[in-house]
Design a protein around this motif. Structure first.
Motif, PDB file in Angstrom:
ATOM      1  N   VAL A  42       0.930  -1.413  -0.054  1.00 40.67           N
ATOM      2  CA  VAL A  42       0.083   0.057   0.152  1.00 40.67           C
ATOM      3  C   VAL A  42       0.769   1.099  -0.045  1.00 40.67           C
ATOM      4  N   ILE A  43       1.868   1.204   0.663  1.00 45.58           N
ATOM      5  CA  ILE A  43       2.980   2.261   0.714  1.00 45.58           C
ATOM      6  C   ILE A  43       4.417   2.002   0.616  1.00 45.58           C
ATOM      7  N   GLN A  44       4.819   3.103  -0.057  1.00 45.26           N
ATOM      8  CA  GLN A  44       6.499   2.884  -0.272  1.00 45.26           C
ATOM      9  C   GLN A  44       7.280   3.855   0.243  1.00 45.26           C
ATOM     10  N   TRP A  45       8.204   3.883   0.429  1.00 45.06           N
ATOM     11  CA  TRP A  45       9.070   4.932   0.827  1.00 45.06           C
ATOM     12  C   TRP A  45      10.614   5.064   0.273  1.00 45.06           C
ATOM     13  N   ASP A  46      11.126   5.869   0.079  1.00 43.76           N
ATOM     14  CA  ASP A  46      12.483   6.074  -0.432  1.00 43.76           C
ATOM     15  C   ASP A  46      13.461   6.470   0.680  1.00 43.76           C
ATOM     16  N   ASP A  47      14.782   6.504   0.296  1.00 43.52           N
ATOM     17  CA  ASP A  47      15.877   6.463   1.175  1.00 43.52           C
ATOM     18  C   ASP A  47      15.787   7.862   1.692  1.00 43.52           C
ATOM     19  N   MET A  48      15.108   8.842   1.467  1.00 37.11           N
ATOM     20  CA  MET A  48      15.169  10.171   1.943  1.00 37.11           C
ATOM     21  C   MET A  48      13.956  10.291   2.640  1.00 37.11           C
ATOM     22  N   GLY A  49      13.084   9.283   3.113  1.00 41.97           N
ATOM     23  CA  GLY A  49      11.914   9.266   3.732  1.00 41.97           C
ATOM     24  C   GLY A  49      10.713   9.660   3.358  1.00 41.97           C
ATOM     25  N   ARG A  50      10.701   9.934   1.924  1.00 39.78           N
ATOM     26  CA  ARG A  50       9.538  10.449   1.335  1.00 39.78           C
ATOM     27  C   ARG A  50       8.552   9.156   1.094  1.00 39.78           C
ATOM     28  N   VAL A  51       7.338   9.439   1.498  1.00 35.53           N
ATOM     29  CA  VAL A  51       6.322   8.222   1.561  1.00 35.53           C
ATOM     30  C   VAL A  51       5.130   8.286   0.280  1.00 35.53           C
ATOM     31  N   THR A  52       5.119   7.537  -0.398  1.00 40.01           N
ATOM     32  CA  THR A  52       3.873   7.474  -1.401  1.00 40.01           C
ATOM     33  C   THR A  52       2.981   6.358  -1.170  1.00 40.01           C
ATOM     34  N   LEU A  53       1.889   6.646  -1.667  1.00 39.07           N
ATOM     35  CA  LEU A  53       0.673   5.631  -1.567  1.00 39.07           C
ATOM     36  C   LEU A  53       0.390   5.037  -3.106  1.00 39.07           C
ATOM     37  N   THR A  54       0.276   3.705  -2.885  1.00 32.75           N
ATOM     38  CA  THR A  54      -0.308   3.288  -4.232  1.00 32.75           C
ATOM     39  C   THR A  54      -1.478   3.607  -4.365  1.00 32.75           C
ATOM     40  N   PRO A  55      -2.068   4.108  -5.529  1.00 30.19           N
ATOM     41  CA  PRO A  55      -3.294   4.501  -5.861  1.00 30.19           C
ATOM     42  C   PRO A  55      -4.402   3.298  -5.614  1.00 30.19           C
ATOM     43  N   SER A  56      -5.456   3.630  -5.308  1.00 30.03           N
ATOM     44  CA  SER A  56      -6.611   2.583  -4.984  1.00 30.03           C
ATOM     45  C   SER A  56      -6.817   1.707  -6.169  1.00 30.03           C
ATOM     46  N   ASP A  57      -6.950   2.287  -7.377  1.00 24.99           N
ATOM     47  CA  ASP A  57      -7.039   1.559  -8.457  1.00 24.99           C
ATOM     48  C   ASP A  57      -5.727   0.651  -8.892  1.00 24.99           C
ATOM     49  N   GLN A  58      -5.014   0.699  -8.359  1.00 24.18           N
ATOM     50  CA  GLN A  58      -3.728  -0.228  -8.767  1.00 24.18           C
ATOM     51  C   GLN A  58      -3.222  -1.030  -7.633  1.00 24.18           C
ATOM     52  N   LEU A  59      -4.114  -1.085  -6.452  1.00 23.89           N
ATOM     53  CA  LEU A  59      -3.996  -2.142  -5.293  1.00 23.89           C
ATOM     54  C   LEU A  59      -4.326  -3.484  -5.767  1.00 23.89           C
ATOM     55  N   SER A  60      -3.684  -4.353  -5.591  1.00 23.67           N
ATOM     56  CA  SER A  60      -3.735  -5.754  -5.482  1.00 23.67           C
ATOM     57  C   SER A  60      -5.210  -6.227  -4.989  1.00 23.67           C
ATOM     58  N   ASP A  61      -5.672  -7.347  -5.022  1.00 22.66           N
ATOM     59  CA  ASP A  61      -6.887  -7.783  -4.225  1.00 22.66           C
ATOM     60  C   ASP A  61      -6.515  -8.320  -2.842  1.00 22.66           C
ATOM     61  N   ARG A  62      -5.334  -8.777  -2.822  1.00 20.65           N
ATOM     62  CA  ARG A  62      -4.538  -8.911  -1.359  1.00 20.65           C
ATOM     63  C   ARG A  62      -4.508  -7.715  -0.818  1.00 20.65           C
ATOM     64  N   ALA A  63      -3.820  -6.483  -1.283  1.00 17.02           N
ATOM     65  CA  ALA A  63      -3.769  -5.435  -0.463  1.00 17.02           C
ATOM     66  C   ALA A  63      -5.167  -4.727   0.008  1.00 17.02           C
ATOM     67  N   ARG A  64      -5.958  -4.837  -0.810  1.00 16.99           N
ATOM     68  CA  ARG A  64      -7.309  -4.313  -0.655  1.00 16.99           C
ATOM     69  C   ARG A  64      -7.957  -4.931   0.615  1.00 16.99           C
ATOM     70  N   ARG A  65      -8.015  -6.356   0.720  1.00 17.34           N
ATOM     71  CA  ARG A  65      -8.358  -6.949   1.834  1.00 17.34           C
ATOM     72  C   ARG A  65      -7.837  -6.738   2.933  1.00 17.34           C
ATOM     73  N   ALA A  66      -6.263  -6.610   2.841  1.00 12.38           N
ATOM     74  CA  ALA A  66      -5.535  -6.250   4.194  1.00 12.38           C
ATOM     75  C   ALA A  66      -5.656  -4.876   5.093  1.00 12.38           C
ATOM     76  N   VAL A  67      -6.148  -3.943   3.837  1.00 11.86           N
ATOM     77  CA  VAL A  67      -6.201  -2.554   4.589  1.00 11.86           C
ATOM     78  C   VAL A  67      -7.499  -2.469   5.466  1.00 11.86           C
ATOM     79  N   LYS A  68      -7.534  -2.062   6.778  1.00 12.80           N
ATOM     80  CA  LYS A  68      -8.528  -1.710   7.583  1.00 12.80           C
ATOM     81  C   LYS A  68      -8.894  -0.526   7.261  1.00 12.80           C
ATOM     82  N   LYS A  69      -8.172   0.577   7.297  1.00  9.86           N
ATOM     83  CA  LYS A  69      -8.784   2.009   7.263  1.00  9.86           C
ATOM     84  C   LYS A  69      -7.590   2.837   6.721  1.00  9.86           C
TER      85      LYS A  69
END
Length: 136
Positions: A42-69
């Motif tokens: 769901v989230i990624q971060w780089d070596d500079m600490g910048r965090v990005t979210l995976t767009p909801s339309d690109q989430l796998s079925d597994r990721a959608r099920r694992a996210v609570k909120k």
């Protein structure tokens, strides 16, 4: 997000005990997705600490099920975003119990408890007559 709510652990336990095979299998798949889900789905971060979210339309079925909120809170720097995942350990524990991994198999002849007897060294008590006088 899909808008679909994930059943509670209590509801999942009840479904696993159900006689409806399709319902049990759906719950098993849900629990497997939660158990296998990772934050980096769901989230990624780089070596500079910048965090990005995976767009909801690109989430796998597994990721959608694992996210609570997902919670977005506006602040002076933009948005503060919190992603909460379902309790992975509870899902794995419930799956293990369902699969019989947490209970001893009735058919096994293995003892459920092993007795250990420890025997210490034997001791002897010897009395020494302390009279050195040599007289009888």
């Amino acid at each position: 997000m899909s808008g679909k709510t994930t059943p509670t652990i209590r509801q999942q336990r009840a479904a696993l005990a159900s006689s409806d095979e399709a319902r049990r299998e759906a719950v098993v798949q849900e629990l497997e997705a939660i158990g296998a889900g990772e934050a980096t789905d769901v989230i990624q971060w780089d070596d500079m600490g910048r965090v990005t979210l995976t767009p909801s339309d690109q989430l796998s079925d597994r990721a959608r099920r694992a996210v609570k909120k997902v919670k977005v809170t506006p602040n002076q720097f933009g948005n503060s975003i919190e992603v909460e995942m379902h309790d992975k350990l509870s899902a794995l524990r419930l799956l293990a119990k369902h699969r019989g991994l947490l209970e001893p198999n009735a058919g096994d002849q293995k003892p459920s408890m092993i007795g250990i007897n420890i025997t210490g060294p034997t001791t002897s008590i010897v009395e020494i007559d302390g009279d050195d006088s040599g007289s009888d």
